[in-house]
Write a protein that holds these residues in place. Structure first.
Motif: not given
Length: 295
Positions: A83, A123-124, A126-127, A138, A140, A153, A156, A159, A161, A163
């Motif tokens: 990622t 894990e993906w 969040v895409s 997201a 976590y 962080r 992510r 994309w 996102t 966290l």
């Protein structure tokens, strides 16, 4: 010490993330050999879980699922590393969302809670935020090493996102509602709760266990729309996602309705391809311990 560990590990992680596809998965095969054949990571737990959940299957069938699971687990955790150097265009090819219009329609009016399980490549997930206008979050558990936590962080954030910890989720939803901000919140909701915090017991894969209902509590209280994210593995390194609406109004649902629907959808997903579920977790460790007040 935390900084030293991060400094030593980061170059290796970066090298893994830029390996060409054939070498990347060849390396995953090597990792599988060590994890499964040499270290034997949680093999007793996996075998016990499969025997408990699939008593109708033969030893040979459960062994096949076990081996396939470990291969997938190694792929998936290395894909998490991938990622850090995976572009938006690349992840759209590897992780295809079949019906993103489900979110695009709902986000015009209200915030959405996406619930999923430890299945395929969570894990993906969040895409998905690359396809929507709403602010993506997201939920976590922060990593103990603050340097790795900051790195996660930052990865992510590429994309779209943000966290947030489970402790900060409710107040983030409340603040957004107050400020008129529509958000999309992603939560993995199939973990086993701590025994003393278990408020709801029900069957999961035919076993009576405590289940987490925090997602439902928040959805009902804040009137969030709830969508189940079903992910399927197409082939090595490629996934497809389907968005299944549970409700467009959490406040209008009955108690435990959202949780029960989530569990049924998760069970269906597991039974279709059990090798892609995370069997190393002690998900059924509290079975048979239901307190009198919950019966």
């Amino acid at each position: 010490m935390q900084l030293l560990i991060f400094i030593l590990a980061y170059p290796l992680l970066w090298i893994i993330s830029v390996l060409p596809r054939w070498l990347f998965y060849a390396f995953s095969d090597v990792v599988f050999f060590w994890v499964y054949r040499v270290i034997k990571y949680r093999k007793k737990v996996v075998r016990s879980n499969l025997e408990l959940v699939f008593p109708e299957k033969s030893d040979a069938e459960r062994k096949r699922i076990q081996i396939a699971f470990y291969r997938h687990m190694c792929d998936m955790f290395l894909e998490m590393v991938k990622t850090m150097n995976l572009s938006k265009a690349a992840v759209k090819k590897r992780y295809a969302v079949q019906n993103i219009e489900v979110l695009q329609e709902i986000e015009k009016e209200k915030s959405i809670l996406i619930v999923c399980s430890h299945y395929a490549n969570w894990e993906w997930n969040v895409s998905i935020n690359n396809y929507v206008d709403a602010k993506g979050y997201a939920v976590y558990q922060p990593v103990g090493n603050k340097y790795f936590d900051r790195w996660i962080r930052n990865v992510r954030a590429r994309w779209n996102t943000t966290l947030i910890s489970s402790q900060d989720t409710v107040k983030t939803v409340v603040r957004n509602k107050r400020d008129g901000v529509i958000g999309i919140f992603g939560m993995v909701s199939d973990q086993s709760p701590q025994y003393h915090r278990a408020h709801y017991w029900t069957e999961f894969m035919g076993i009576n266990v405590p289940v987490i209902n925090g997602a439902e509590t928040m959805a009902r209280k804040m009137d969030l729309a709830v969508v189940f994210l079903k992910v399927s593995k197409v082939k090595r390194g490629y996934y497809k996602a389907q968005l299944i609406p549970i409700t467009t109004s959490g406040a209008s649902t009955e108690k435990n309705e959202i949780t029960d629907q989530f569990l049924r959808l998760t069970e269906q997903q597991i039974r279709e391809k059990p090798e892609y579920y995370l069997w190393t977790h002690k998900r059924w460790k509290h079975r048979g311990k239901v307190p009198a007040r919950s019966k």
